[in-house]
Design an enzyme around this catalytic site. Structure first.
Site, mmCIF file in Angstrom:
data_model
loop_
_atom_site.group_PDB
_atom_site.id
_atom_site.type_symbol
_atom_site.label_atom_id
_atom_site.label_comp_id
_atom_site.label_asym_id
_atom_site.label_seq_id
_atom_site.Cartn_x
_atom_site.Cartn_y
_atom_site.Cartn_z
ATOM 1 N N ALA A 255 0.840 -1.067 -0.101
ATOM 2 C CA ALA A 255 0.208 0.044 0.087
ATOM 3 C C ALA A 255 0.807 1.171 0.041
ATOM 4 O O ALA A 255 2.130 1.113 0.212
ATOM 5 C CB ALA A 255 -1.002 0.047 1.096
ATOM 6 N N LYS A 256 0.141 2.254 -0.327
ATOM 7 C CA LYS A 256 0.996 3.437 -0.398
ATOM 8 C C LYS A 256 1.727 3.880 0.909
ATOM 9 O O LYS A 256 2.837 4.574 1.114
ATOM 10 C CB LYS A 256 0.111 4.804 -0.714
ATOM 11 C CG LYS A 256 0.079 4.739 -2.288
ATOM 12 C CD LYS A 256 -0.933 5.866 -2.381
ATOM 13 C CE LYS A 256 -1.515 5.702 -4.175
ATOM 14 N NZ LYS A 256 -2.758 6.357 -4.332
#
Ligand code: GLU
Length: 288
Positions: A255-256
């Site tokens: 994920a970011k």
């Protein structure tokens, strides 16, 4: 470009891109190349609170470094522009109006928290991947039809009862989802004045003549919702190809927030795109 194939990559600029994005976009690019078609870059910068110009510019810079190329986009122009969703509001409003006039959507003042709380109540469907909007909260049919603008309210799509959505995914084969079991009435317009993702993506994929949507398999249920929107708007849906998600060594989906794996960080650390594309991480989960 000598084929009718039109693909797209559509990052949301809420952070820097990581290797998982790069892999999905790389697959999208390879499929466009293999079909002798065209790839479009679309900047999905609709969320006024979370999207930032530096991430939009960063996405272009990082993907170019990585080796991706596209034939239409905010940096190169093209016949289907503008390629930033924030500049396409008129198209989205037209679709909102069409859905509203057709009785497909209704205004809704319940918050996300209300829906989450209701879904935790006993007897709610535990199999659903996300909270289902309670049917008992729906207004009578036709409510909201008199509105001429979305008017600072959330609007939801009323999903049909006992309806199964089926499609053939290019990688996963036959997929099926059940309305009101796998997902419920979903947002198409947000009270902060912008269309929700589901509506914006359908309107733009159709307007840009996209023939195949390549994206992560975390969006499979979104595809089911979007097929309902294609039907309601009288639009021809594209083909779909959902890619596997890239996981880190602990098996967690990237994920970011995994900052160390942004393309930016990898570049600064001296990694080369070719090496990244040969790494075990890159190949994890790919079928072929
Ligand atoms: N902007 C969306 C995302 O980054 C795109 C999803 C899609 O490809 O439809 O998740």
């Amino acid at each position: 470009m000598n084929s009718a194939y039109r693909g797209r990559i559509a990052p949301t600029p809420t952070g820097y891109l990581h290797l998982g994005h790069a892999r999905t976009f790389w697959i999208a690019m390879e499929r466009a190349h293999a079909a002798g078609g065209c790839l479009i870059f679309r900047d999905e910068d609709l969320d006024p609170q979370r999207c930032k110009p530096e991430f939009a510019e960063g996405a272009i810079e990082d993907l170019r470094w990585f080796g991706c190329d596209w034939q239409e986009g905010p940096d190169v122009g093209g016949p289907s522009g503008p390629y930033r969703q924030s500049a396409r509001q008129a198209l989205f409003l037209k679709a909102w109006k069409q859905l509203k006039d057709g009785g497909y959507i209704y205004p809704c003042d319940r918050s996300r928290k209300d829906v989450a709380r209701a879904a935790q109540a006993p007897h709610s469907d535990e199999e659903a991947a996300e909270p289902i909007y309670p049917e008992s909260w729906r207004p009578p049919l036709g409510q909201g039809c008199e509105a001429t603008t979305p008017g600072g309210r959330n609007w939801r799509f009323r999903v049909p009862d006992e309806y199964r959505i089926q499609f053939d995914d290019g990688r996963l084969g036959p997929c099926a989802f059940e309305c009101l079991r796998d997902f419920g009435d979903f947002l198409v317009w947000r009270k902060d004045g912008v269309p929700a993702y589901e509506l914006a993506v359908v309107v733009d994929d159709a307007a840009m003549g996209i023939s195949e949507v390549v994206r992560g398999e975390d969006l499979l249920i979104s595809t089911a919702r979007q097929l309902l929107l294609y039907g309601a708007l009288g639009l021809e849906p594209p083909e779909f190809y959902h890619t596997p998600l890239l996981c880190d060594t602990a098996g967690q989906r990237l994920a970011k927030r995994n900052r160390s794996l942004t393309l930016r960080e990898l570049r600064v650390a001296g990694h080369l795109p070719e090496q990244l594309r040969q790494s075990d991480d890159w190949w994890s989960g790919l079928d072929d």
